[in-house]
Design a protein around this motif. Sequence first.
Motif, PDB file in Angstrom:
ATOM      1  N   SER A   1       7.784   0.139  -1.006  1.00 45.62           N
ATOM      2  CA  SER A   1       6.471   1.103  -1.270  1.00 45.62           C
ATOM      3  C   SER A   1       6.223   2.444  -1.563  1.00 45.62           C
ATOM      4  O   SER A   1       6.525   3.224  -2.529  1.00 45.62           O
ATOM      5  CB  SER A   1       5.969   0.281  -2.667  1.00 45.62           C
ATOM      6  OG  SER A   1       5.714  -0.595  -3.227  1.00 45.62           O
ATOM      7  N   ASP A   2       5.933   2.995  -0.467  1.00 46.19           N
ATOM      8  CA  ASP A   2       5.267   4.389   0.239  1.00 46.19           C
ATOM      9  C   ASP A   2       6.348   4.999   0.533  1.00 46.19           C
ATOM     10  O   ASP A   2       5.977   6.279   0.129  1.00 46.19           O
ATOM     11  CB  ASP A   2       4.331   3.951   1.279  1.00 46.19           C
ATOM     12  CG  ASP A   2       2.837   3.362   0.850  1.00 46.19           C
ATOM     13  OD1 ASP A   2       2.216   3.426  -0.292  1.00 46.19           O
ATOM     14  OD2 ASP A   2       2.240   2.660   1.548  1.00 46.19           O
ATOM     15  N   GLY A   3       7.541   4.437   0.670  1.00 47.18           N
ATOM     16  CA  GLY A   3       8.763   5.139   1.596  1.00 47.18           C
ATOM     17  C   GLY A   3       9.390   5.342   0.754  1.00 47.18           C
ATOM     18  O   GLY A   3       9.721   6.678  -0.056  1.00 47.18           O
ATOM     19  N   LEU A   4       9.537   4.475  -0.481  1.00 48.72           N
ATOM     20  CA  LEU A   4      10.453   5.056  -1.834  1.00 48.72           C
ATOM     21  C   LEU A   4       9.497   6.208  -2.372  1.00 48.72           C
ATOM     22  O   LEU A   4      10.312   7.422  -2.879  1.00 48.72           O
ATOM     23  CB  LEU A   4      10.632   4.240  -2.800  1.00 48.72           C
ATOM     24  CG  LEU A   4      11.161   4.458  -4.254  1.00 48.72           C
ATOM     25  CD1 LEU A   4      11.818   4.789  -4.005  1.00 48.72           C
ATOM     26  CD2 LEU A   4      10.911   2.720  -4.630  1.00 48.72           C
ATOM     27  N   ARG A   5       7.880   6.401  -2.684  1.00 51.47           N
ATOM     28  CA  ARG A   5       7.100   6.997  -3.158  1.00 51.47           C
ATOM     29  C   ARG A   5       7.298   8.099  -2.251  1.00 51.47           C
ATOM     30  O   ARG A   5       7.040   9.718  -3.053  1.00 51.47           O
ATOM     31  CB  ARG A   5       5.693   6.581  -3.094  1.00 51.47           C
ATOM     32  CG  ARG A   5       4.647   7.705  -3.980  1.00 51.47           C
ATOM     33  CD  ARG A   5       3.142   7.081  -4.014  1.00 51.47           C
ATOM     34  NE  ARG A   5       3.367   6.210  -2.407  1.00 51.47           N
ATOM     35  CZ  ARG A   5       2.165   7.175  -1.216  1.00 51.47           C
ATOM     36  NH1 ARG A   5       1.608   8.779  -1.921  1.00 51.47           N
ATOM     37  NH2 ARG A   5       2.000   6.888  -0.612  1.00 51.47           N
ATOM     38  N   ARG A   6       7.125   8.215  -1.511  1.00 53.78           N
ATOM     39  CA  ARG A   6       7.301  10.151  -0.709  1.00 53.78           C
ATOM     40  C   ARG A   6       8.756  10.134  -1.197  1.00 53.78           C
ATOM     41  O   ARG A   6       8.314  11.686  -0.730  1.00 53.78           O
ATOM     42  CB  ARG A   6       7.061   9.305   1.304  1.00 53.78           C
ATOM     43  CG  ARG A   6       5.602   9.670   1.714  1.00 53.78           C
ATOM     44  CD  ARG A   6       5.796   8.434   2.542  1.00 53.78           C
ATOM     45  NE  ARG A   6       3.868   8.101   2.636  1.00 53.78           N
ATOM     46  CZ  ARG A   6       2.845   7.910   3.094  1.00 53.78           C
ATOM     47  NH1 ARG A   6       3.762   6.886   4.093  1.00 53.78           N
ATOM     48  NH2 ARG A   6       2.197   7.187   3.694  1.00 53.78           N
ATOM     49  N   GLU A   7       9.725   9.568  -1.161  1.00 49.32           N
ATOM     50  CA  GLU A   7      10.814  10.243  -0.824  1.00 49.32           C
ATOM     51  C   GLU A   7      11.107  10.547  -1.788  1.00 49.32           C
ATOM     52  O   GLU A   7      11.975  11.729  -1.463  1.00 49.32           O
ATOM     53  CB  GLU A   7      12.330   8.861  -0.391  1.00 49.32           C
ATOM     54  CG  GLU A   7      13.643   8.807  -1.132  1.00 49.32           C
ATOM     55  CD  GLU A   7      14.797  10.324   0.128  1.00 49.32           C
ATOM     56  OE1 GLU A   7      15.331  10.390   0.272  1.00 49.32           O
ATOM     57  OE2 GLU A   7      13.739  10.300   1.182  1.00 49.32           O
ATOM     58  N   LEU A   8      10.604   9.836  -3.233  1.00 48.34           N
ATOM     59  CA  LEU A   8      10.653  10.528  -4.611  1.00 48.34           C
ATOM     60  C   LEU A   8       9.955  11.985  -4.077  1.00 48.34           C
ATOM     61  O   LEU A   8      10.619  13.479  -5.165  1.00 48.34           O
ATOM     62  CB  LEU A   8       9.791   9.731  -5.271  1.00 48.34           C
ATOM     63  CG  LEU A   8      10.004  10.124  -7.165  1.00 48.34           C
ATOM     64  CD1 LEU A   8      10.954  10.666  -7.402  1.00 48.34           C
ATOM     65  CD2 LEU A   8       9.043   9.503  -7.950  1.00 48.34           C
ATOM     66  N   ALA A   9       8.617  11.729  -3.397  1.00 48.69           N
ATOM     67  CA  ALA A   9       8.111  13.224  -3.844  1.00 48.69           C
ATOM     68  C   ALA A   9       8.770  14.456  -2.841  1.00 48.69           C
ATOM     69  O   ALA A   9       8.864  15.986  -3.646  1.00 48.69           O
ATOM     70  CB  ALA A   9       6.674  13.254  -2.675  1.00 48.69           C
ATOM     71  N   ALA A  10       9.643  13.434  -1.793  1.00 49.23           N
ATOM     72  CA  ALA A  10      10.853  14.675  -0.792  1.00 49.23           C
ATOM     73  C   ALA A  10      11.567  15.468  -1.645  1.00 49.23           C
ATOM     74  O   ALA A  10      12.116  16.354  -1.977  1.00 49.23           O
ATOM     75  CB  ALA A  10      11.250  14.369  -0.052  1.00 49.23           C
ATOM     76  N   ARG A  11      12.267  14.552  -2.709  1.00 45.70           N
ATOM     77  CA  ARG A  11      13.607  15.456  -3.652  1.00 45.70           C
ATOM     78  C   ARG A  11      12.487  15.930  -5.071  1.00 45.70           C
ATOM     79  O   ARG A  11      13.479  17.499  -5.215  1.00 45.70           O
ATOM     80  CB  ARG A  11      14.175  13.482  -4.313  1.00 45.70           C
ATOM     81  CG  ARG A  11      14.977  13.405  -3.161  1.00 45.70           C
ATOM     82  CD  ARG A  11      16.097  12.744  -3.565  1.00 45.70           C
ATOM     83  NE  ARG A  11      16.728  11.383  -2.336  1.00 45.70           N
ATOM     84  CZ  ARG A  11      17.440  10.681  -2.588  1.00 45.70           C
ATOM     85  NH1 ARG A  11      18.417  10.800  -3.639  1.00 45.70           N
ATOM     86  NH2 ARG A  11      17.971  10.014  -1.536  1.00 45.70           N
ATOM     87  N   LEU A  12      11.725  15.915  -5.356  1.00 46.58           N
ATOM     88  CA  LEU A  12      11.011  16.420  -6.184  1.00 46.58           C
ATOM     89  C   LEU A  12      10.838  17.747  -6.116  1.00 46.58           C
ATOM     90  O   LEU A  12      10.912  18.926  -6.455  1.00 46.58           O
ATOM     91  CB  LEU A  12       9.957  15.464  -6.928  1.00 46.58           C
ATOM     92  CG  LEU A  12      10.273  14.482  -7.389  1.00 46.58           C
ATOM     93  CD1 LEU A  12       8.827  13.795  -8.016  1.00 46.58           C
ATOM     94  CD2 LEU A  12      11.092  14.372  -8.953  1.00 46.58           C
ATOM     95  N   GLY A  13      10.111  18.347  -4.839  1.00 48.37           N
ATOM     96  CA  GLY A  13       9.699  19.591  -4.191  1.00 48.37           C
ATOM     97  C   GLY A  13       7.678  19.338  -4.753  1.00 48.37           C
ATOM     98  O   GLY A  13       7.494  18.412  -5.079  1.00 48.37           O
TER      99      GLY A  13
END
Length: 312
Positions: A16-28
């Motif tokens: 979940s944390d990995g997915l959350r951080r991947e989303l953050a990286a892609r959103l900017g």
Amino acid sequence: MAPSRDPHDERARAWSDGLRRELAARLGPAVAHAVWVTGSVGRGEAVPGSDLESLAVVCAPGDPGDPGDPGDPDDRAVRRAVASTDLSRAPWFAETSPASAADPRLIRTRAGWSTAADGWAGAPARDLGVVHLGLLADARPVTDGHGDPELLPHLAAQSVRTHPAILTDILTDALSTRASVPSRLTRTLRSDPVVDLKASVLTPVVKLARWAALRGGVTSTATDARLELAADPRVLPADRWESLRAAARFTARLRWEVRLRAGSDGPGTDRVPLSVLTTAERAGLRSAAREIAGAQRTLDYLRSSGGLREPG
């Protein structure tokens, strides 16, 4: 079943944390600061293929913003960024849920979310109040170090304190599906019984934990923490709360084991033929379902008899 301290229990949190951080990286940075994940990702209980559910909190004109806020995106920028972010491919296989910050109804200011939560709790039948309050209760910021990481769960709990009658609706929803595992006796009919680990076992205990948390004003999003922190011995004895924790952990761990066995061909599935489980796994899963269903029966009786007292 005693609650396991097996490090494998941390796989869902790490995923979940990995997915959350991947989303953050892609959103900017600017958009990510406004977006919150909810559902299984917000609770730290996601697996490959889990839906990606999100909300957004934007600043009203003149608001000072949060400490460390890198910008103030408007709702259109948030919607565009979320709608264009695709995490459906390997390794995440995360399908964007209809409950997404790409929907303008799920982007509000802090004051807007407070007003909405109060309306959902006060008139739950009007606009899927139980569902929407659940989204708020499970929400967690996409970015680490957020200035107010419990904002949305706190608003959900606050609205329930103001309108405690909503707890009856939330509990009714939690009792609507009884935890169950089919019997292998149906193999005599030349079928291989299938159990849905999420719908038939995990979801009922997740909903019970959310009800308990909202009832007790607990703002933690994780099911295990909710069952620990919101345990009320006047509702269920302490050992029953512990058994619910153990049941949730066993099923979550088994869910990961089954997916790992499926290999790398897609995210796997929650619908599992009983024949692919070991004897010990089937026994443990049935024990987990019995514990959850037993708690549901007790709560159903207390609800119907008026035996549920307000938390003190």
